[in-house]
Design a protein around this motif. Sequence first.
Motif: not given
Length: 588
Positions: A350-351, A357-361, A372-373, A540-541
């Motif tokens: 879904t994302v 974003s804040w949830s996925h910097p 990031l992970a 960005w990826a």
Amino acid sequence: MKSLAKHTAGLTRCAGLLAVLAVVGLLPWLSHRDPALTVLRARSAEQEATEEALAAIRADLGLDAGPLSLLGRWAADLLHGDFGTSWVSGHDVLPSVIAGLQVSLGLMGAALGVAVLLAAALVTPVLVRGRGSAGAFAAMLAAVPEFLLATVALLVFGVWLGWLPTSGWQSVEYLVLPALALGVPAGGLLGRLVADALPAVLDERWAELWRGAGVSRARIAGAALRRVLPPLVPQFGMVAVGLTGGAVAVETVFAVPGIGRTALGAARSQDLPLLQGSVLALLLLGLVAGAVAAGVRHRLLGPSLRDAGLTLPPARPVRAHPAVPVVLAAVLLLTIGWGLLRDPYTVDTTVRLAAPSWSHPLGTDGLGRDVLARLGHGAASTVGTATAVCLLGLLIALVLGFAPGLAAGASDIANALPPVIVGILVAAAVGPGTGGAALAVALISWPALSAHAAALVQEVRASAFLTAQRAIGASPFWILTRHVLPSVAAPVARHALLRLPGIALALASLGFLGLGAQPPAPEWGLLLEESRAYVERAPWAALAPAVALALLAGLAVSGAALTQGRRVRRTTPAPVETKAKKEAPVGV
């Protein structure tokens, strides 16, 4: 003694070359897959893989005759110009190899032109002013991997700006981006080698006398270049060898139908005859480049200097502010630590391809996994593997440091094999994976450390305090374990530590080509490769692992410069010849 060392090195060089050829010839026997199954699937995807059908194919290909018979028949066919028949297409291998080789030679020629122009731009200010250095800028260019530069060039000039085509091989404009990606790192290295050596040469006594006699600046510059080039020509040969390895990645990024991309495709499809021919072509390119470099050096030296052991004065070390490596390391450690706190494998469609974003910097990838992970966990595994490779290289170097003749011949063969070529061979034999990539890098990463260890061993053995130890009756074992090894191990260990970022970059390049870590592993090179499919929608990826790799390259350069500068400042003044010999191995 000198002739014996040369004889030993020659024998080792021949033995190493024969061993590499034997590995190439035995690929069908060494392969982790059943070659008969590969041929069966290529001939008919619907035919059932019964034991009778597989046995018939093995008999037809001669795979049931044993390894020695297989190797002998392959070598005999090769001597007659027969490279075999492709298992996938059924066509002769030789025309495909020649076609790919022609494309790669054109690309490498253009890249070499870019490298020479860039090197000239870096060297010209030194010749004009008589001082200065290529410095950290050239070192940074030399440290950037070709696959990273190719990806960034494709993203900026091909996708965002739309100035140049991003794939194919149809006209001159298709050559621009691949040639730049391949030539800029080579030009940075060439420019740095020449520009860093020139100031010391221009300060020599002969240059002062010529200037006092009114000799023109242009003539002095020409003479200085002639003085600089012979000792550096072997390094130029190494640059040409590096082009053969870098071409594999660049041809893959831009879909150039060269010999490197042909070899990689053959390895992935297990088309071993085509892989054998492609690897032989790449190996031949490397060996020819080394032979040409040796011939050019022989010609430049002339008959009077060929046996004089001509060396350069010590080059001035690259300057780096002490805060630079600290800042780079802090940024990397902060990013890695933050990423390690997150889950790199959670899939949330879904994302998928979500912006930062804040949830996925750093955003998400094509499966909705947190970038990031994956960046943090990928760094941990890559650095861990690189550390193991460095330790193995250190052990090999300490052993071979006591046998310089043996190491010299073997290192020539290792230097002629870029990591990508060895990675292709290892992947064809044992399959792609982290272990295979580590083995490939370890097999060819030891020559610089070995040369450093050999120089230190020779220096320590000639020292006066060892003569005193022998005079008082100390045993050879005592001298070795209490004096020689401690004096050699510490400097070589520091040298190995400085090579850690470079080893990590080599592992990332193999992961980028699919020869290292496999999905869903979060490896930096693999992350960059996976993100290329949707680089237009989610740049960005791709930028996240690209920036991380660039920071790693910067850390390698600045850390090495800072350490070398401290070591030079601690070194007491010495005669030019001794100091040059002492400094040379560390900069290899």
